[in-house]
Design a protein around this motif. Sequence first.
Motif, mmCIF file in Angstrom:
data_model
loop_
_atom_site.group_PDB
_atom_site.id
_atom_site.type_symbol
_atom_site.label_atom_id
_atom_site.label_comp_id
_atom_site.label_asym_id
_atom_site.label_seq_id
_atom_site.Cartn_x
_atom_site.Cartn_y
_atom_site.Cartn_z
ATOM 1 N N ALA A 202 0.823 -1.211 0.000
ATOM 2 C CA ALA A 202 0.000 0.000 0.000
ATOM 3 C C ALA A 202 0.854 1.256 0.000
ATOM 4 O O ALA A 202 0.500 2.266 -0.619
ATOM 5 C CB ALA A 202 -0.941 -0.010 1.206
ATOM 6 N N ILE A 207 -5.675 3.203 2.747
ATOM 7 C CA ILE A 207 -6.406 2.048 3.270
ATOM 8 C C ILE A 207 -7.794 2.566 3.629
ATOM 9 O O ILE A 207 -7.960 3.333 4.574
ATOM 10 C CB ILE A 207 -5.700 1.428 4.485
ATOM 11 C CG1 ILE A 207 -4.343 0.838 4.059
ATOM 12 C CG2 ILE A 207 -6.572 0.353 5.126
ATOM 13 C CD1 ILE A 207 -3.519 0.278 5.201
ATOM 14 N N ARG A 210 -10.826 -0.959 7.330
ATOM 15 C CA ARG A 210 -10.135 -1.881 8.233
ATOM 16 C C ARG A 210 -11.189 -2.738 8.933
ATOM 17 O O ARG A 210 -12.130 -2.215 9.504
ATOM 18 C CB ARG A 210 -9.295 -1.146 9.267
ATOM 19 C CG ARG A 210 -8.062 -0.448 8.697
ATOM 20 C CD ARG A 210 -7.241 0.196 9.802
ATOM 21 N NE ARG A 210 -6.054 0.866 9.306
ATOM 22 C CZ ARG A 210 -4.863 0.277 9.157
ATOM 23 N NH1 ARG A 210 -4.745 -1.015 9.477
ATOM 24 N NH2 ARG A 210 -3.822 0.937 8.703
#
Length: 289
Positions: A202, A207, A210
């Motif tokens: 990444a 991101i 999660r």
Amino acid sequence: MLDWDDLRYFVALADHRSLSAAARTLKVDHATVARRVAALEEKSGLRLFDRRARRYLLTGQGLRIAEHARRMEAEVFALERGLIEAAGETPVEISVSAPPVLAASLIAPRLPAFYAEHAHIRLHIGTEARNVSLTRREADIAVRLSRPSDPQLVIRKAGQVCYRLYGSPAYLRSREPADYVFIAFDELLDDTPQQAWLKQMAAERAIVLRTNDLGLQCAAAAAGAGLAVLPDFAAAAAGLQAIGGETDEVRRDAYITYHEDLRGSTPIAATASFLAECVGTGSGRRPAE
């Protein structure tokens, strides 16, 4: 007269030093742990813990009682394991701990065949992310993705779980690699090999989700929310496409393990063999690119 159940709650609190952690282990609420320990202190006339903020530290008297209580607990668990070994063909329940994705994808579909062959065995499958204690009989058998270090355990390697980077075909067609975003575990699982690999890939990219639920990761990737590092068999079921070459993967060995006291148990041996077959058949499945 002391109550064994009170001692059991006391040992859990002595081991974990917090009400919440002891409660999670015993599968009760923290108020129950506090009440049981208070009852033991009242019956014994001893102060067993120093209570400091959210931590419970054993007093000198508590250390002495804990030493005796752990020996008692070990004998009770040994007796319970002996009852499984002696069960023969009478109905017996075997408690299994397994990672959620392995339980749902590899074990559950094969249960009818197992029960057809072993009608006297009933399985209780727990899918907690943590490693349960087999010595304290939180489960009879565990499926683990890291090799246990406890010398009291029988350990059998059952296969490997292969993780690769996956996305939906539509997502991959619509974006350049520089625009990929990622789906990851939360920080509690940052030390797992597949999470470390994902974070490396990444780099500076986002991101966007999660979650420690691999089913949710699969669903989000299938919906086009981003890329996720997933086991091959789970990605295949979700219709996802692998990214990268044959070497772009993380492999984790899978183990079947149980207490050495159960080595001679026919129901345990049958269940362990079944679990090993389930995990073994899930190794090395890669969806076509």
